[in-house]
Write an enzyme that holds these catalytic residues in place. Structure first.
Site, PDB file in Angstrom:
ATOM      1  N   HIS A 161       0.846  -1.188   0.000  1.00  0.00           N
ATOM      2  CA  HIS A 161       0.000   0.000   0.000  1.00  0.00           C
ATOM      3  C   HIS A 161       0.881   1.238   0.000  1.00  0.00           C
ATOM      4  O   HIS A 161       1.842   1.312   0.761  1.00  0.00           O
ATOM      5  CB  HIS A 161      -0.881   0.002   1.254  1.00  0.00           C
ATOM      6  CG  HIS A 161      -1.988   1.003   1.213  1.00  0.00           C
ATOM      7  ND1 HIS A 161      -1.766   2.350   1.340  1.00  0.00           N
ATOM      8  CD2 HIS A 161      -3.323   0.861   1.069  1.00  0.00           C
ATOM      9  CE1 HIS A 161      -2.928   2.990   1.276  1.00  0.00           C
ATOM     10  NE2 HIS A 161      -3.870   2.113   1.112  1.00  0.00           N
ATOM     11  N   LYS A 593     -15.411   2.409  -7.600  1.00  0.00           N
ATOM     12  CA  LYS A 593     -14.981   3.427  -8.560  1.00  0.00           C
ATOM     13  C   LYS A 593     -15.873   3.407  -9.795  1.00  0.00           C
ATOM     14  O   LYS A 593     -16.131   4.434 -10.418  1.00  0.00           O
ATOM     15  CB  LYS A 593     -13.512   3.178  -8.932  1.00  0.00           C
ATOM     16  CG  LYS A 593     -12.902   4.220  -9.848  1.00  0.00           C
ATOM     17  CD  LYS A 593     -11.383   4.170  -9.791  1.00  0.00           C
ATOM     18  CE  LYS A 593     -10.859   2.837 -10.269  1.00  0.00           C
ATOM     19  NZ  LYS A 593     -10.990   2.638 -11.728  1.00  0.00           N
TER      20      LYS A 593
END
EC number: 4.1.1.31
Length: 933
Positions: A161, A593
Site C-alpha cells: 500500500h 470506482k
C-alpha cells in the site's frame, strides 16, 4: 503541543453533539496531553522557539477554527508563503502527534476492555467469548457444525500500500513507546530495569523526532516485502498459533465428536511480490525473493525457538522417564555431551535436521545452525512429527505444563506457517493472459489468431489444451519479452511450490475476469509451468484458479461465469482435485470506482447471493475472498460488522480478506491489538457461518427489491458526476494530490494500470487516497443521498421512509452500509475540501463540480438522519467519536500545508524540500486518518 487545561477537545463539526463519555475518555486525554507535551518540548529543544511557536500557533488556531471562533482562511493565510525550511518541521510535528495519538488510542482500547472485564460485565460483542455464548444458546446440530467448518479458513492477506511508508526504525520506536505507555496503564512509574518511564518516553520521542519518517526514494518491492514480514515478529508468531489453539480447543470442547479444525483455521496470506497486475516491477526474481524471504523468516523463528527449548528442557534420564519415540529420536544424536539429557539430545537432532533443511531450501541461512550430518526434513509434517514425539513424551510422563508452553506454541506455529510462512497469491490482469496465451498458441501452431475467436471457440480450444499433458512451448523458444516474463513468473511460483510446499502459492487470481476463457487462460499458464495436470488418473492442481469480479457488470454476471466453467469437465476436474473448493474474489475497490458506494455494496451482496446458489447447484465448496481496502470507499469498515453483513451462506466457515497499508499497522503491530483483531475476524466468521444473522426471513425478497431500486438510483447519481460531467477528470487531478502520488515515489506500483487519463484505468488506491487526502471522501458516500431522496420521493404518508427505517433496524447489511457511510461523512470536511478546489484554475469547472459535491454531501447527511433517527453521525460509534475529537484539529494544519505546497509544486517550485513536504503531509494525513486509502 497540548496544554494541561486544553479545552480544544470540545465538540465540533457535524458530529458535535455526540456524547463520547468524557469521564471514560479522560485517561486517554491525559495520555495524549503527556505525549503531546513531550513532543512539544522536543520540538522546542531541537528546532528552536521560532518553529515551536509556529507549531503552537497553528495548533491553537486549528482549535479556534473548529470552534468557529475564526474563519478557516486565517489559518490558511498563516501558511501562505511559509518558508519550506519552516514548513517541514511543522508538518513533522503534526505527523508525529498523529502517530502518538494512535498509541494513546490503542492503549485506551486496552484500558476500556480491562474495565469492562473487571466490572464483571458480559463479554463484548466481537469477542470469541461472546460468540461462544451465542453458539451455546443456539443449540446447534453437531453434523451441521462439522459440515460447515470442514476446510474452515480465515485468512488476512497482507498487501502492499502506498501510504504505509514508515521505515522499520519508526515502526520499532513506536512499538517501544507503546510498551512504555502500557506500563503506565498498569500503574508503573519505572521500567523492569528501573528506568523512569517518563524519561524513557522523552528519550524515544526524541529518537523518533530525529529519525526520518519516510523513505525519499521510491519504494522497491523488496522494501514492501520486508514491511509485510515485520508483522510476523511483531505479533503473528505469538498470536496466530495462540488464537488457533484457543478456537480449536473451545469448539472441540463443545462438539467433541466432530473432529473440528484439524487444520489451523487462521492462516495468513500475502500479495506482496506476487501481485503483478499493473506492476511491471514484479519479475521472476521478485517472486523467488518474496517466497524465499518468507521461508527464511519462518525457519529463523523455528531456530530461535528450538535453541530456547534446548536450554529449557534439561531433564535428566535419571529423574524422568521418556517414551520409546523420544528415546529413538535422542539416539540419533551422536554427540558425546548431554548423554544423560534425552530431551536436549532429541532437540539437537531436530535442530540439526532443520539446519540441513535450511541449507537446501534457502538462499540465505538463519542464525543458530547446527551441522550434525543428519538428513533434512522433506516436509513440515516430518518436522512436526519430531516435535510431536517430544510433546508426547512430556505429556506421558507428568510434564504437561512444559508441553503446553514454548513447545506447544512452536507446534502450533509449524502447523500454520510450515516452511512457507504465508501463501503468496499470484495475480495478473486477464488482458495480459490473453495476449500471452495467444502468442503461445501461435508459436506452437495450435491457432494463428486466438484473439479473433469467439468465446465458445476460445473455451473449446483452451479446454482441449488443459486436458493434454503436452506443453505448448519447448525450452529455448523465441518469445516476446512479456511472454518470457509471464512464463518465468509462473515457473518461479512452481519452484516455490516444489521447494516450500503446496501452500507456498495457493492461488492464481485473474483481475478483471469477465469470461470463462479468462479463467482457462490462467489454467493454461499453470499447466505450462507444471502446476496443473489433469491428463491422468490422479489430477494435480496445487494452485487454485480464482476469478476476480471487479466491475458492477462483472459482479452481476459472476455466478453465470462460474457455473459455465464448472460445466466443463476439464475445469470441474481441476476443482475436484482441490477437494471441491473454489475460491472467488470480489473487488470492492473497482466496483466502487465504477458505480459508487451504494451500488457497489449492493452489487457485491447480490453477487454473493448468486454465487452461493451456484455453489449449492454445482456441489462445490465456495470460499469468497473479499478485496477490501482500509477505507469505506474500498470496502473497509469494522470487520465484525462487515462479516455479519454478508448474505446467508456466503461465509460457511471460510473467508479471506485483504489487509492494507496503515490499516495493517493499526491492527497487527502489537500482539494484544493483533489478538483482538484476529479474534474479531474469527468471532464474526463463526457467527456468520453457524447462526442466522441476516434477520429478514420471508421479507428478504421485498428488501432485496428495495435495494435493487436504491442501487440503480445511486449509480445514476454517481455516474452523472464521475463519468458524465465534462471536465471531471481534470477537476479530480487538480483538486487532489493524485498526480503527486505517482510522481513523488509513493509505492512500487504505478498509479494507473495503463498510461491514460481515464478514471477506469486509474487504480482504486490512488483514487480513494486522493479523495481522502483532500477530505472529500467521495468514494464512501456520493450518490447515496440522492438515491434515498429520490426513492422516498414525495411519499405523503411517509411509508417509504418507514420501510428504510425498518430495514435499518432489522437488517445488518443495510445498517452496516449506513454506519460505514456515517464514519466517512464524519471524516469528510467540505470546508477543507473547498481549499483543495481552489487548486482548480478553471472557475466554471470548479463551481460546476464542487457545488454538486457539497449539495450531495448535505443531502446525504440529511437522509442519514431521517433514516437512522440520529442527529449525530457517530452516535453509535463512541470510539471513533473520541478519535475525531482528539485528533482532527491536528489534521487541519497538514491539509493547509499540503494545499500550499501543491500550489508551489505545480507552479514550478520543484525543489527537494517542497517535494518532501508534500510526501510528509500525505504520510501524516494517512497516519492520522488510519484508513486513508
Amino acid at each position: 503541543m497540548a496544554d494541561s487545561n486544553d479545552t480544544a477537545l470540545e465538540p465540533f463539526g457535524s458530529v458535535q453533539r455526540t456524547h463520547i463519555g468524557r469521564e471514560a475518555s479522560e485517561p486517554m486525554r491525559e495520555d495524549i496531553r503527556l505525549l503531546g507535551a513531550i513532543l512539544g518540548d522536543t520540538v522546542r529543544e531541537q528546532n528552536g522557539e521560532e518553529v515551536f511557536d509556529l507549531v503552537e500557533r497553528a495548533r491553537v488556531e486549528s482549535f479556534r477554527v473548529r470552534r468557529s471562533e475564526i474563519d478557516r482562511s486565517e489559518l490558511a493565510d498563516m501558511f501562505s508563503g511559509v518558508d519550506a525550511h519552516q514548513a517541514i518541521p511543522v508538518i513533522r510535528a503534526f505527523t508525529h502527534f498523529a502517530l502518538l495519538a494512535n498509541v494513546a488510542e490503542d492503549i485506551h482500547r486496552e484500558r476500556r476492555r480491562a474495565v469492562h472485564v473487571a466490572a464483571g460485565k458480559p463479554p463484548q460483542d466481537s469477542s470469541l467469548a461472546a460468540t461462544y455464548r451465542k453458539l451455546d444458546a443456539a443449540d446447534l446440530d453437531v453434523d451441521k457444525v462439522a459440515d460447515t467448518l470442514t476446510g474452515a479458513l480465515v485468512s488476512p492477506v497482507i498487501t502492499a500500500h502506498p501510504t504505509e511508508t514508515r521505515r522499520r526504525t519508526v515502526f520499532d520506536t513506536q512499538h517501544r513507546i507503546t510498551e512504555l505507555m502500557r506500563l503506565r496503564l498498569h500503574g508503573h512509574t519505572r521500567t523492569d530495569d528501573n528506568r523512569d518511564i517518563e524519561t524513557e518516553l522523552r528519550r524515544h520521542i526524541l529518537t523518533l523526532w530525529q529519525t526520518a519518517l519516510i523513505r525519499l526514494s521510491r519504494l522497491k518491492i523488496s522494501d514492501e516485502i520486508e514491511t509485510g514480514l515485520r508483522y510476523y515478529e511483531a505479533a503473528f508468531f505469538d498470536v496466530i498459533p495462540q488464537v488457533n489453539a484457543e478456537v480449536r480447543d473451545a469448539l472441540r470442547k463443545r462438539w467433541p465428536d466432530a473432529k473440528l479444525l484439524e487444520e489451523p483455521i487462521l492462516r495468513p496470506g500475502s500479495w506482496i511480490g506476487g501481485d503483478r497486475d499493473g506492476n511491471p516491477n514484479v519479475t521472476p526474481e521478485v517472486v523467488r525473493h518474496a517466497t524465499g524471504r518468507a521461508a527464511y523468516v519462518a525457519l529463523a523463528h523455528y531456530f530461535e525457538q528450538i535453541t530456547a527449548l534446548e536450554q529449557e528442557l534439561s531433564m535428566s534420564a535419571r529423574l524422568v522417564k521418556v517414551t520409546p519415540a523420544l528415546a529413538a529420536l535422542a539416539d540419533a544424536c551422536h554427540e558425546p555431551a548431554r548423554a544423560d539429557e534425552p530431551y536436549r539430545r532429541a532437540l539437537r537432532v531436530i535442530h540439526a535436521r532443520l539446519t540441513s533443511t535450511a541449507r537446501e531450501i534457502l538462499d540465505e541461512q538463519p542464525e543458530h545452525g547446527l551441522d550434525l550430518g543428519l538428513p533434512r526434513y522433506q516436509t513440515p509434517a516430518e518436522f512436526l512429527a519430531d516435535l510431536d514425539a517430544v510433546d508426547g513424551s512430556l505429556r506421558a510422563n507428568g510434564s504437561r505444563v512444559l508441553a503446553d508452553d514454548r513447545l506447544g506454541r512452536l507446534r502450533e506455529a509449524v502447523r500454520v506457517f510450515g516452511f512457507h510462512l504465508s501463501g503468496l497469491d499470484m495475480r495478473q490482469n486477464s488482458d495480459v493472459h490473453e495476449e500471452v496465451v495467444a502468442e503461445l498458441l501461435a508459436w506452437a501452431g495450435v491457432h494463428p489468431d486466438y484473439t479473433s475467436l469467439s468465446e465458445p471457440q476460445r473455451v473449446e480450444l483452451l479446454a482441449a489444451e488443459i486436458a493434454t499433458r503436452r506443453p505448448l512451448i519447448r525450452e529455448g523458444a523465441e518469445l516476446s519479452e512479456l511472454a518470457q516474463k509471464e512464463l518465468g513468473i509462473v515457473a518461479a511460483a512452481a519452484r516455490a511450490v516444489k521447494v516450500f510446499g503446496p501452500q507456498a502459492v495457493p492461488n492464481y487470481i485473474i483481475s478483471m475476469c469477465q469470461s470463462v476463457s479468462d479463467m482457462l487462460e490462467a489454467a493454461v499458464l499453470l499447466k505450462e509451468a507444471g502446476l496443473l495436470d489433469i491428463s491422468g488418473s490422479t489430477p494435480y492442481a496445487p494452485v487454485g484458479v480464482v476469478p476476480l469480479f471487479e466491475t458492477i457488470d462483472d459482479l452481476q454476471r459472476g455466478s453465470s461465469i462460474l457455473e459455465a466453467a464448472l460445466d466443463l469437465p476439464e475445469y470441474r476436474t481441476m476443482v475436484d482435485a482441490r477437494d471441491g473448493h473454489q475460491e472467488v474474489m470480489l473487488g470492492y475497490s473497482d466496483s466502487n470506482k465504477d458505480g459508487g458506494y451504494l451500488a457497489a455494496n449492493w452489487a457485491l451482496y447480490r453477487a454473493e447471493l448468486d454465487l452461493v446458489e451456484s455453489a449449492r447447484k454445482t456441489g462445490i465448496r465456495l470460499r469468497l475472498f473479499h478485496g477490501r481496502g482500509g477505507t469505506v470507499g474500498r470496502g473497509g469498515g469494522p470487520s465484525y460488522d462487515a462479516i455479519l453483513a454478508q448474505p446467508p451462506g456466503a461465509v460457511k466457515g471460510s473467508l479471506r480478506i485483504t489487509e492494507q497499508g496503515e490499516v495493517i499497522a493499526a491492527k497487527y503491530a502489537e500482539p494484544r491489538i493483533a489478538h483482538r483483531n484476529l479474534e474479531t475476524l474469527l468471532a464474526a466468521t463463526l457467527e456468520a457461518s453457524l447462526l442466522d444473522v441476516e434477520g429478514l426471513g420471508e421479507e428478504a425478497e421485498p428488501a432485496y427489491q428495495v435495494l435493487d431500486e436504491l442501487a440503480a438510483l445511486a449509480q445514476r447519481a454517481y455516474s452523472e458526476l464521475v463519468h458524465e460531467t465534462p471536465g471531471f477528470v481534470e477537476y479530480f487531478k487538480t483538486s487532489t494530490p493524485v498526480s503527486e502520488i505517482g510522481a513523488l515515489n509513493i509505492g512500487s506500483r504505478p498509479t494507473s494500470r495503463k498510461p491514460t487519463t481515464s478514471i477506469a484505468d486509474l487504480r482504486a488506491i490512488p483514487w480513494v487516497l486522493a479523495w481522502s487526502q483532500s477530505r472529500v471522501m467521495l468514494p464512501g458516500w456520493y450518490g447515496t443521498g440522492s438515491a434515498f431522496e429520490n426513492w422516498i420521493g414525495t411519499d405523503p404518508d411517509g411509508a417509504r421512509l418507514r420501510v428504510l427505517q425498518d430495514l435499518y433496524a432489522r437488517w445488518p447489511f443495510f445498517r452496516t452500509v449506513l454506519s460505514n457511510m456515517a464514519q466517512v461523512l464524519a471524516k469528510a470536511d467540505m470546508g477543507l475540501a473547498a481549499r483543495y478546489s481552489e487548486l482548480v484554475e478553471d472557475a466554471d469547472l470548479r463551481a460546476r463540480v464542487f457545488d454538486k459535491i457539497v449539495a450531495e454531501h448535505d443531502r446525504t447527511i440529511r437522509m442519514h438522519r431521517l433514516i437512522t433517527g440520529q442527529d449525530d453521525l457517530l452516535a453509535d460509534n463512541a470510539a471513533l467519536a473520541r478519535s475525531v475529537f482528539n485528533r482532527f484539529p491536528y489534521l487541519e494544519p497538514l491539509n493547509h500545508l499540503q494545499v500550499e505546497l501543491l500550489r508551489r509544486y505545480r507552479s514550478g517550485e520543484t525543489d527537494e524540500l517542497v517535494q518532501r513536504g508534500i510526501l510528509l503531509t500525505m504520510s501524516g494525513l494517512a497516519t492520522a486518518l488510519r484508513n486513508s486509502g
